[in-house]
Motif scaffolding. Structure first.
Motif, short mmCIF file in Angstrom:
data_model
loop_
_atom_site.label_atom_id
_atom_site.label_comp_id
_atom_site.label_asym_id
_atom_site.label_seq_id
_atom_site.Cartn_x
_atom_site.Cartn_y
_atom_site.Cartn_z
N ALA C 314 0.81 -1.20 0.00
CA ALA C 314 0.00 0.00 0.00
C ALA C 314 0.86 1.27 0.00
O ALA C 314 0.35 2.34 0.24
N ALA C 315 2.17 1.12 -0.25
CA ALA C 315 3.06 2.27 -0.19
C ALA C 315 2.53 3.39 -1.06
O ALA C 315 2.23 3.21 -2.23
N GLY C 316 2.37 4.56 -0.47
CA GLY C 316 1.90 5.70 -1.23
C GLY C 316 0.40 5.74 -1.39
O GLY C 316 -0.14 6.74 -1.83
N ARG C 317 -0.30 4.67 -1.03
CA ARG C 317 -1.75 4.66 -1.19
C ARG C 317 -2.45 4.84 0.16
O ARG C 317 -3.54 5.35 0.22
N VAL C 318 -1.80 4.36 1.22
CA VAL C 318 -2.31 4.60 2.56
C VAL C 318 -1.28 5.45 3.29
O VAL C 318 -0.14 5.03 3.43
N ALA C 319 -1.68 6.66 3.69
CA ALA C 319 -0.70 7.54 4.32
C ALA C 319 -1.13 7.85 5.74
O ALA C 319 -2.32 7.91 6.04
N PHE C 320 -0.15 8.04 6.61
CA PHE C 320 -0.42 8.26 8.04
C PHE C 320 0.27 9.52 8.51
O PHE C 320 1.42 9.74 8.19
N LEU C 321 -0.45 10.34 9.25
CA LEU C 321 0.11 11.56 9.82
C LEU C 321 0.02 11.46 11.34
O LEU C 321 -1.06 11.54 11.90
N PRO C 322 1.14 11.27 12.03
CA PRO C 322 1.10 11.11 13.49
C PRO C 322 0.89 12.46 14.18
O PRO C 322 1.16 13.51 13.59
N ALA C 398 -5.22 6.75 -1.32
CA ALA C 398 -6.59 6.24 -1.28
C ALA C 398 -7.17 6.46 0.11
O ALA C 398 -8.36 6.71 0.26
N VAL C 399 -6.30 6.32 1.13
CA VAL C 399 -6.74 6.52 2.50
C VAL C 399 -5.73 7.42 3.21
O VAL C 399 -4.52 7.21 3.08
N LEU C 400 -6.24 8.39 3.91
CA LEU C 400 -5.38 9.29 4.67
C LEU C 400 -5.76 9.14 6.14
O LEU C 400 -6.91 9.37 6.52
N LEU C 401 -4.78 8.71 6.96
CA LEU C 401 -5.04 8.48 8.37
C LEU C 401 -4.38 9.59 9.17
O LEU C 401 -3.18 9.82 9.04
N ALA C 430 -10.30 8.72 1.16
CA ALA C 430 -10.99 8.53 2.43
C ALA C 430 -10.16 9.14 3.54
O ALA C 430 -8.96 8.86 3.62
N LEU C 431 -10.76 9.99 4.38
CA LEU C 431 -10.04 10.59 5.50
C LEU C 431 -10.50 9.94 6.79
O LEU C 431 -11.70 9.83 7.04
N VAL C 432 -9.54 9.51 7.60
CA VAL C 432 -9.87 8.99 8.92
C VAL C 432 -9.06 9.78 9.92
O VAL C 432 -7.83 9.80 9.82
N PHE C 433 -9.72 10.47 10.84
CA PHE C 433 -8.94 11.28 11.78
C PHE C 433 -9.44 11.08 13.20
O PHE C 433 -10.62 10.80 13.43
N SER C 434 -8.54 11.25 14.15
CA SER C 434 -8.94 11.22 15.55
C SER C 434 -8.80 12.63 16.10
O SER C 434 -8.02 13.44 15.58
N SER C 435 -9.58 12.92 17.12
CA SER C 435 -9.47 14.24 17.75
C SER C 435 -10.03 14.15 19.15
O SER C 435 -11.00 13.44 19.39
N PRO C 436 -9.40 14.86 20.09
CA PRO C 436 -9.98 14.88 21.44
C PRO C 436 -11.16 15.84 21.51
O PRO C 436 -11.89 15.86 22.50
N GLU C 437 -11.38 16.65 20.46
CA GLU C 437 -12.43 17.66 20.51
C GLU C 437 -13.67 17.14 19.78
O GLU C 437 -13.65 16.97 18.57
N LEU C 438 -14.75 16.94 20.53
CA LEU C 438 -15.99 16.50 19.89
C LEU C 438 -16.45 17.51 18.84
O LEU C 438 -16.96 17.15 17.78
N ASP C 439 -16.25 18.80 19.14
CA ASP C 439 -16.68 19.85 18.21
C ASP C 439 -16.06 19.65 16.84
O ASP C 439 -16.72 19.74 15.81
#
Lengths: 340, 326, 483
Positions: C314-322, C398-401, C430-439
């Motif tokens: 998936a190199a280059g197709r699934v990317a992760f931003l810590p 394809a997916v951005l985490l 597709a964007l998948v993100f986490s956040s501590p802020e419900l807003d």
């Protein structure tokens, strides 16, 4: 006067004060000792040749260590890698070869391979076995040393008697040719110069250097860029071990012409000090290696002249590095924020 | 066992472990506070030389131990000051000192080579020494050995049952938090380095004045510092487990002697380096106890589960990372 | 205790974090300090608590000017602080944490702890190792410890980050109780609702200065105006019909974080924006790393485009931003350009100063990064580092985490990040993100997954849920999955 000048001045003062105190403690006249060191190192062409002979393995080891320091590994195993390089060269030279140059080239190659393999083993223990590279390398150093002794007293012992003087010398046609003006092998010096140039190029101008830096400074981010920390660590270890192995092979082919128990003469450990004193940068390495080599050679005659032990050179070398660390830390602490 | 009695063997194990216990427990105290003193291999030798020299010139073994302890403390203080106050790499400073102290010991000790000198005399404990079995194993030694045995519970009590020990462990975990509670982490680290260094120095004197009496090149204590450092990891930074490791190591050494006679075809050199591959192997095993596969395997076997969890311990969290100035 | 700060300045090298702040906190009041990330709140409070020395200015306690020798000295004078990164000892037990640095005057610490815990209604097993407590329980322990030390002023720095709604209620009740006992409480936050619920009086900081003060009743628009100058518009959101599944987790369990990830089955579809909600460490981080192929699942499978996810495939197709940019995403010491070299699909063996130079310049221009190709990344500000990470993303993943993509950014930078992410979304990523802020999750996501204790406890379209339902799920209530 600039800050740097003050720093160097203070470092030199600390060093001289410490060494003088040690000499007085041992009951040796300091001035005579310093003079004897200088004369012992540079007093004649022959002496200078010996200094160069020591310069070669120190430079090779320090160059090799720059790869491992670059990726953040403490390759203390460099000492054992020198020893294994010497064993590899001896093993190759014990086999028949079509011609002397081929035999010597084969011996050097065998040294590189065995040194790299020994470093690779330490690297595998680190990356696969979770054993800190300091303990892995150190343990392998002792193993290599035991291996040399076993070979000398066992399978490779001199016909008749086994002794601490080592294996039987090789025939002179298998020796690296020496210069006309002193007992130094120009080929060995040339190889060390090539190693410095190649290391400079590899670290600064190729992806190898960039990858090692990236993994060394942040392995987790490097992994995000698709770099494997483990593979790069093994590469750095193999490169460093190869150079250390070459140093060991040159000790056999160009200096002792046989395998002796103290074949590495501690040059691996000393190479670590050279790299540290150079601030883990390449440019100062050749100069510092020359200084350390001069101290080593200069101290050889101390027992004869002043009846003190030749380990004085080791004391001075360690004290230099320590003084630099202390003074550097001190001046960094005192420097106002924002100044380098 | 070629007629060697079990009690004699165990007595030799207890005696042989003494210097390693001093060094390893000393380093445990230092590392518990978050500081690594890597100089052990050199400072033990320097301590051995200084201890022998002082005992020789004063004629007092006690003076020898005092001198060795002082030397160990000074070397450790150098590590602490450069590492903690001057912000230099503790590994770098420790390694340089390893080599420098070794060479300094050889240089200054050169005139003392193979000179006969004083050594610790045996001091059987009246009454206890005549107990069957235990008497020979534990109570027919010299003061150095008794001290090494006593050191382990003392170190444990200090670390786990006193305010001082709580401060030490707290600093090793989180120096900034300790600072917020009014404890100067750097001062604690310096103190623990000095205390650990004293013990490392004593280990040196225990070699040159008791276990391997005399001075020479090599002295016979070479490599022991590294073993002690590895034992701290093996023992999970806990003095009692570290001591267990030291006794196991001593046992291997004692057993090795008759074994050499039984296997004449194996050169003695192999036996001399045997502890070091064993050290690597042990560290590898310790690492394995943290792996999942082992966890799952041991899950069904009570004894294995207990063993794995006894061996598994993590280093003090701030080990090698002193408080940075903001 | 009456605290007065007079003209406090703090400089870190070239950075002027506090620029002449004066404020006053009355005895027995709950005082809010509100401001965006980077407004200088934490710095100011660390000065008040004695953890940082001030550059100039004066601190007066009950009218008397003081200067402390350290945080312990401040505590002796009655000021205690709960830091944002907890200053406790995870490897030690609750009781050891409680005792350390405490003068109990002959009282048994264990009894004292039990006594205090009972008074506040906290349940803290004294022999449990602190690393096994939740963030909320660790706060409770610190509060008890500081109360035992008799602090008369308690400072809390962003205490509601990382705790559940229930724990927040318990915390706020405890703080009110402290105020009733006559102690002062200073609550530092960037969240309006916390301050509105709790505080009697609020000081708003902006760019190191006091932007204004307000008293009850605290009106949202007044506070927002003080925080930002003008109330900013939210960024546009991506409205895409979700496509076919692209990334699937099938019964995945994996280690990591506090709770790991347990038995997670979910499919992410093309063009979706998925928000991951939950108390920090409830499984979102592990979820992202498993989906990125960085953590191997202990059980179950991860499928990308119906094939098992491998590191290379998936190199280059699934990317992760810590989230930890300098810690996990960038390499300190390397320049911006060198990062672009590392990103090249095939890094050439020989490199020179021109390698990837055009890429670097293009990236800098596109995201208006304040820096040059030769700037070392650690010299960039947090916002510019985040923009650089975005610039380094592959062209068409394809997916951005994304893990907390706007953490530590001021509002303007955060909006810039979302505008950039918009671009990817429009292109079908597709964007998948986490956040501590419900807003933030409610604002940006069209589908929300809630994690509690390592399990995914809710999977709902954003349009069909309420903040209340989400809060209950985050706390592990009402789903039947609470452990």
């Amino acid at each position: 006067m600039t800050r740097a000048a003050v720093r160097y001045g203070v470092t030199a003062l600390v060093l001289v004060a410490f060494t003088t105190a040690v000499l007085l403690l041992a009951g040796a006249p300091p001035w005579d000792a310093y003079r004897s060191l200088a004369v012992g190192a540079f007093g004649s062409w022959g002496r200078l040749a010996r200094v160069l002979t020591v310069w070669v393995p120190l430079t090779l080891c320090a160059c090799g260590l720059l790869y491992t320091f670059r990726i953040g590994l403490w390759n203390i195993g460099v000492e054992g890698q020198v020893v294994m390089g010497a064993i590899g060269a001896t093993w190759a030279l014990r086999h028949p070869a079509p011609s002397a140059p081929v035999a010597v080239a084969g011996a050097l190659a065998a040294g590189v391979v065995l040194g790299a393999a020994w470093a690779y083993a330490a690297g595998l223990l680190k990356t696969r076995g979770g054993v800190n590279e300091i303990f892995a390398g150190l343990g392998l150093n002792f193993v290599a040393q035991g291996f040399v002794l076993w070979l000398i007293f066992g399978p490779w012992k001199r016909p008749g008697v086994a002794s601490m003087s080592g294996t039987a010398p090789f025939p002179p046609e298998l020796w690296l040719p020496t210069a006309s003006w002193g007992r130094v092998a120009p080929v060995a010096v040339a190889l060390a110069v090539v190693a410095v140039a190649a290391t400079a190029a590899l670290l600064a101008r190729t992806r190898v250097g960039l990858h090692l830096s990236a993994v060394g400074r942040n392995p987790r981010a490097a992994a995000l860029f698709g770099l494997s920390p483990a593979r790069n660590m093994l590469l750095a270890m193999a490169l460093g071990g190869g150079l250390a192995g070459l140093a060991g092979a040159l000790q056999v082919a160009g200096v002792y012409h046989r395998l002796i128990p103290a074949i590495s003469s501690g040059y691996g450990y000393l190479g670590l000090l050279v790299a540290m004193l150079a601030g883990y940068r390449l440019a100062p390495v050749p100069v510092i290696a020359l200084f350390f080599a001069a101290l080593n050679v200069g101290s050889i005659q101390l027992p004869l002249v002043l009846e003190v032990d030749s380990s004085l050179s080791g004391v001075i070398q360690g004290a230099v590095v320590l003084a630099v660390l202390v003074v550097h830390g001190w001046s960094a602490r005192r420097a106002p924020e924002g100044t380098p | 066992m070629n007629g060697m009695e079990l009690t004699t063997l165990l007595a030799a194990v207890v005696a042989g472990a003494a210097p390693v216990i001093f060094a390893a427990v000393g380093e445990t105290v230092t590392e518990r506070a978050g500081l690594i003193n890597l100089s052990l291999d050199g400072s033990i030798l320097l301590g051995a030389m200084a201890g022998f020299a002082a005992a020789l010139y004063t004629g007092s073994v006690a003076a020898g131990f005092a001198a060795a302890a002082a030397v160990g403390a000074v070397v450790a203080a150098v590590v602490a000051v450069t590492g903690v106050y001057l912000g230099q790499s503790q590994v770098a400073v420790g390694f340089v000192l390893t080599l420098t102290c070794r060479d300094l010991a050889y240089f200054l000790g050169n005139p003392l080579s193979r000179v006969p000198g004083p050594q610790v005399s045996p001091l059987p404990v009246p009454g206890l020494a005549d107990l069957p079995g235990v008497g020979e194993v534990l109570f027919r030694h010299n003061l150095v050995v008794y001290a090494s045995i006593a050191l382990v519970p003392v170190a444990w009590l200090l670390l786990y049952r006193t305010r001082w020990g709580l401060a030490v462990r707290a600093v090793g975990e989180h120096p900034a938090a300790a600072y917020a509670r009014g404890v100067d982490p750097r001062r604690v680290q310096l103190a623990c380095a000095v205390v650990g260094g004293l013990l490392v120095g004593l280990a040196g004197a225990a070699f040159s004045l008791a276990v391997k009496p005399g001075w020479g090149r090599p002295q016979g204590a070479e490599g022991m510092g590294w073993i002690a450092l590895a034992l701290v990891i093996f023992g999970g930074w806990h003095p009692a487990k570290v001591a267990v490791g030291a006794y196991l190591f001593s046992l291997l050494q004692v057993v090795g002697i008759p074994l050499q006679a039984l296997l004449p075809s194996v050169p003695t050199q192999v036996f001399q380096v045997a502890p070091f591959p064993l050290m690597i192997f042990t560290l590898w095993l310790i690492h394995l106890t943290r792996s999942e596969a082992v966890e799952r395997w041991a899950g069904d076997r009570a004894w294995a589960w207990r063993l794995v969890h006894a061996l598994r311990a993590s280093a003090p969290r701030a080990l090698g990372k002193p408080l940075s100035r903001e | 205790m009456h605290i007065q700060l007079v003209d406090i300045h703090k400089r870190f090298g070239a950075v002027h974090a506090n620029r002449g702040i004066s404020l006053s906190v009355g005895a027995g009041t709950i005082h809010g300090v509100l401001g965006e990330n980077g407004a200088g709140k934490s710095t100011l409070m660390k000065i008040v608590a004695g953890f940082l020395p001030k550059t100039s200015g004066e601190i007066r306690l009950d009218g008397e000017a003081v200067s402390y020798r350290g945080p312990a000295d401040a505590t002796r004078r009655g000021i205690g602080m709960l830091y944002q990164d907890p200053l406790d000892f995870p490897a030690l037990t609750v009781l050891e944490n409680f005792r350390f640095g405490l003068e109990t005057a002959g009282r048994d610490p264990r009894a004292l702890l039990a006594d205090l815990a009972g008074r506040f209604g906290f349940d803290l097993p004294p022999d449990r190792v602190v690393e096994r407590l939740t963030v909320g329980e660790r706060q409770q322990l610190e509060i008890l410890r500081l109360v035992a030390r008799n602090v008369r002023t308690l400072i809390l720095d962003e205490p509601t980050t990382g705790i559940s709604a229930t724990q927040k209620d318990v915390l706020f009740a405890a703080l009110r109780r402290l105020a009733d006992e006559g102690r002062s409480v200073i609550l530092v936050s960037h969240k309006l609702e916390d301050v509105q619920v709790l505080c009697d009086r609020v000081t708003v900081l902006r760019e190191g200065r006091v932007a204004g003060e307000a008293e009850r009743p605290l009106r949202t628009n007044d506070l927002l105006g003080l925080m930002f100058g003008t109330v900013p518009h939210p960024p546009p959101r991506c409205e895409n019909p979700a496509g076919t599944p692209v990334l699937r987790l099938d019964g995945v369990s994996a280690p990591g974080g506090r709770a790991g990830l347990r038995d997670c089955t979910v499919a992410i579809r093309r063009g979706e924006v998925v928000g991951l909600a939950g108390v920090e460490g409830s499984g979102q981080g592990v979820f992202l790393r498993v989906a990125a192929g960085m953590v191997r699942p202990r059980r179950g499978r991860v499928l990308f485009e119906d094939a098992p996810l491998g590191r290379r495939a998936a190199a280059g197709r699934v990317a992760f931003l810590p989230t930890d940019r300098l810690g996990e995403g960038l390499v300190p010491g390397l320049t911006v350009r060198e990062h672009f070299v590392l990103r090249l699909p095939r890094v050439p063996f020989l490199l020179d100063r021109a390698t990837a130079g055009p890429d670097a310049r293009a990236g800098i221009d596109r995201l208006s990064i304040r820096g040059t190709p030769g700037t070392p990344v650690e010299a960039l500000s947090g916002g510019n580092q985040q923009r650089l990470l975005l610039a380094l993303l592959p062209e068409r993943p394809a997916v951005l985490l994304l893990e907390n993509p706007t953490r530590g950014l001021d509002l303007e930078s955060a909006h810039g990040v979302w505008r950039e992410l918009q671009r990817y979304c429009d292109a079908g990523t597709a964007l998948v993100f986490s956040s501590p802020e419900l807003d933030e999750i409610l604002l940006a996501a069209d589908r929300i997954l809630v994690f509690h204790n390592g399990r995914m406890v809710l999977d709902t379209p954003a349009s069909r849920t309420t903040p209340d339902e989400l809060a209950r799920a985050i706390a592990g209530l009402g789903t039947g999955a609470a452990a």
